[in-house]
Design a protein around this motif. Structure first.
Motif, PDB file in Angstrom:
ATOM      1  N   ASN A  65     -15.661 -26.348  25.211  1.00  0.00           N
ATOM      2  CA  ASN A  65     -16.458 -27.391  24.584  1.00  0.00           C
ATOM      3  C   ASN A  65     -16.163 -27.423  23.086  1.00  0.00           C
ATOM      4  O   ASN A  65     -16.411 -26.453  22.371  1.00  0.00           O
ATOM      5  CB  ASN A  65     -17.942 -27.112  24.842  1.00  0.00           C
ATOM      6  CG  ASN A  65     -18.837 -28.178  24.281  1.00  0.00           C
ATOM      7  OD1 ASN A  65     -18.725 -28.556  23.119  1.00  0.00           O
ATOM      8  ND2 ASN A  65     -19.749 -28.654  25.105  1.00  0.00           N
ATOM      9  N   LEU A  66     -15.644 -28.557  22.609  1.00  0.00           N
ATOM     10  CA  LEU A  66     -15.232 -28.684  21.215  1.00  0.00           C
ATOM     11  C   LEU A  66     -16.399 -28.492  20.247  1.00  0.00           C
ATOM     12  O   LEU A  66     -16.243 -27.864  19.195  1.00  0.00           O
ATOM     13  CB  LEU A  66     -14.564 -30.039  20.980  1.00  0.00           C
ATOM     14  CG  LEU A  66     -13.961 -30.262  19.609  1.00  0.00           C
ATOM     15  CD1 LEU A  66     -12.925 -29.197  19.284  1.00  0.00           C
ATOM     16  CD2 LEU A  66     -13.349 -31.645  19.518  1.00  0.00           C
ATOM     17  N   GLU A  67     -17.577 -28.999  20.592  1.00  0.00           N
ATOM     18  CA  GLU A  67     -18.745 -28.831  19.718  1.00  0.00           C
ATOM     19  C   GLU A  67     -19.124 -27.355  19.584  1.00  0.00           C
ATOM     20  O   GLU A  67     -19.444 -26.884  18.494  1.00  0.00           O
ATOM     21  CB  GLU A  67     -19.922 -29.646  20.245  1.00  0.00           C
ATOM     22  CG  GLU A  67     -19.719 -31.143  20.101  1.00  0.00           C
ATOM     23  CD  GLU A  67     -20.846 -31.951  20.730  1.00  0.00           C
ATOM     24  OE1 GLU A  67     -21.893 -31.364  21.089  1.00  0.00           O
ATOM     25  OE2 GLU A  67     -20.669 -33.172  20.859  1.00  0.00           O
ATOM     26  N   LYS A  68     -19.080 -26.627  20.698  1.00  0.00           N
ATOM     27  CA  LYS A  68     -19.402 -25.195  20.654  1.00  0.00           C
ATOM     28  C   LYS A  68     -18.345 -24.426  19.866  1.00  0.00           C
ATOM     29  O   LYS A  68     -18.675 -23.501  19.124  1.00  0.00           O
ATOM     30  CB  LYS A  68     -19.534 -24.629  22.067  1.00  0.00           C
ATOM     31  CG  LYS A  68     -20.801 -25.051  22.767  1.00  0.00           C
ATOM     32  CD  LYS A  68     -20.925 -24.360  24.105  1.00  0.00           C
ATOM     33  CE  LYS A  68     -22.213 -24.756  24.796  1.00  0.00           C
ATOM     34  NZ  LYS A  68     -22.371 -24.080  26.088  1.00  0.00           N
ATOM     35  N   ILE A  69     -17.088 -24.801  20.034  1.00  0.00           N
ATOM     36  CA  ILE A  69     -16.017 -24.133  19.281  1.00  0.00           C
ATOM     37  C   ILE A  69     -16.225 -24.347  17.790  1.00  0.00           C
ATOM     38  O   ILE A  69     -16.040 -23.428  16.989  1.00  0.00           O
ATOM     39  CB  ILE A  69     -14.626 -24.629  19.734  1.00  0.00           C
ATOM     40  CG1 ILE A  69     -14.342 -24.121  21.147  1.00  0.00           C
ATOM     41  CG2 ILE A  69     -13.536 -24.173  18.771  1.00  0.00           C
ATOM     42  CD1 ILE A  69     -13.076 -24.653  21.764  1.00  0.00           C
ATOM     43  N   THR A  70     -16.644 -25.541  17.407  1.00  0.00           N
ATOM     44  CA  THR A  70     -16.926 -25.826  15.997  1.00  0.00           C
ATOM     45  C   THR A  70     -18.066 -24.945  15.491  1.00  0.00           C
ATOM     46  O   THR A  70     -17.983 -24.380  14.399  1.00  0.00           O
ATOM     47  CB  THR A  70     -17.278 -27.318  15.810  1.00  0.00           C
ATOM     48  OG1 THR A  70     -16.177 -28.103  16.281  1.00  0.00           O
ATOM     49  CG2 THR A  70     -17.536 -27.645  14.358  1.00  0.00           C
ATOM     50  N   GLU A  71     -19.124 -24.800  16.288  1.00  0.00           N
ATOM     51  CA  GLU A  71     -20.246 -23.932  15.909  1.00  0.00           C
ATOM     52  C   GLU A  71     -19.793 -22.478  15.778  1.00  0.00           C
ATOM     53  O   GLU A  71     -20.125 -21.800  14.807  1.00  0.00           O
ATOM     54  CB  GLU A  71     -21.362 -24.019  16.957  1.00  0.00           C
ATOM     55  CG  GLU A  71     -22.119 -25.322  16.967  1.00  0.00           C
ATOM     56  CD  GLU A  71     -23.118 -25.388  18.115  1.00  0.00           C
ATOM     57  OE1 GLU A  71     -23.619 -24.321  18.552  1.00  0.00           O
ATOM     58  OE2 GLU A  71     -23.390 -26.504  18.582  1.00  0.00           O
ATOM     59  N   TYR A  72     -19.042 -21.999  16.779  1.00  0.00           N
ATOM     60  CA  TYR A  72     -18.551 -20.620  16.737  1.00  0.00           C
ATOM     61  C   TYR A  72     -17.625 -20.401  15.540  1.00  0.00           C
ATOM     62  O   TYR A  72     -17.635 -19.341  14.930  1.00  0.00           O
ATOM     63  CB  TYR A  72     -17.823 -20.255  18.030  1.00  0.00           C
ATOM     64  CG  TYR A  72     -18.725 -20.076  19.224  1.00  0.00           C
ATOM     65  CD1 TYR A  72     -19.844 -19.240  19.169  1.00  0.00           C
ATOM     66  CD2 TYR A  72     -18.462 -20.722  20.421  1.00  0.00           C
ATOM     67  CE1 TYR A  72     -20.669 -19.067  20.269  1.00  0.00           C
ATOM     68  CE2 TYR A  72     -19.280 -20.555  21.528  1.00  0.00           C
ATOM     69  CZ  TYR A  72     -20.380 -19.726  21.441  1.00  0.00           C
ATOM     70  OH  TYR A  72     -21.195 -19.550  22.533  1.00  0.00           O
ATOM     71  N   SER A  73     -16.829 -21.404  15.216  1.00  0.00           N
ATOM     72  CA  SER A  73     -15.918 -21.284  14.068  1.00  0.00           C
ATOM     73  C   SER A  73     -16.693 -21.030  12.785  1.00  0.00           C
ATOM     74  O   SER A  73     -16.314 -20.178  11.971  1.00  0.00           O
ATOM     75  CB  SER A  73     -15.076 -22.554  13.913  1.00  0.00           C
ATOM     76  OG  SER A  73     -14.229 -22.724  15.008  1.00  0.00           O
TER      77      SER A  73
END
Length: 168
Positions: A65-73
């Motif tokens: 999930n791109l949104e979750k990857i952004t948050e994790y980043s």
């Protein structure tokens, strides 16, 4: 990580230890240990690469999930800020997804020409990433980046344990 520099002076040996750790809760914890402790099932791989004069910290996640990857980043970047003494003064953080259903059968390699793949060799733990350049009867050729220089390397198909597509 630490290293010791040993100096001799007047028949005495002095040990000078340089620690590149951060102290958390009374324990010495590296940035890798902290990330793996906080995200044990999320982090697939943490690697350093160097291209010319630039250092890259590459973190691959088991998340699509791109949104979750952004948050994790953002979270990972904030954690790494606490380890500035352990990390190079200048580096690029590259966080990406491992992707889904990435296994490739050797019979289907034709569909992956000029695509980025990762291979695992039999009896070796190191994984090799590169662009699938050419497919022959018994071998494949990968275009691999070695410190900023691209090389075409041939691998025997029967020596390849696993082939996976890499999503960048």
């Amino acid at each position: 990580m630490f290293f010791a520099n040993i100096e001799k002076h007047s028949n005495f040996t002095y040990y000078i230890l340089f620690f590149k750790f951060c102290k958390i809760r009374g324990e010495l914890v590296t940035y890798k240990e902290k990330l793996l402790e906080k995200y044990p099932d999320l982090i697939y791989e943490i690697t350093w690469t160097k291209e010319k004069d630039d250092s890259f910290l590459q973190i691959t996640l088991n998340e699509n999930n791109l949104e979750k990857i952004t948050e994790y980043s953002k979270e990972i970047s904030n954690i790494l800020d606490n380890y500035e003494k352990e990390l190079p003064s200048k580096y690029f953080l590259d966080i990406s997804s491992r992707g889904i259903n990435l296994s490739i059968q050797k019979e289907n390699l034709d569909n992956y020409l000029e695509k980025y793949i990762e291979i695992s060799l039999v009896n070796e733990t190191k994984k090799i990433k590169g662009i699938l350049w050419e497919i022959k009867n018994e071998t494949i050729i990968l275009k691999v980046n070695f410190k900023g220089q691209f090389r075409k390397i041939e691998y025997k198909k029967n020596n390849i344990n696993l082939i996976e597509e890499v999503i960048k």
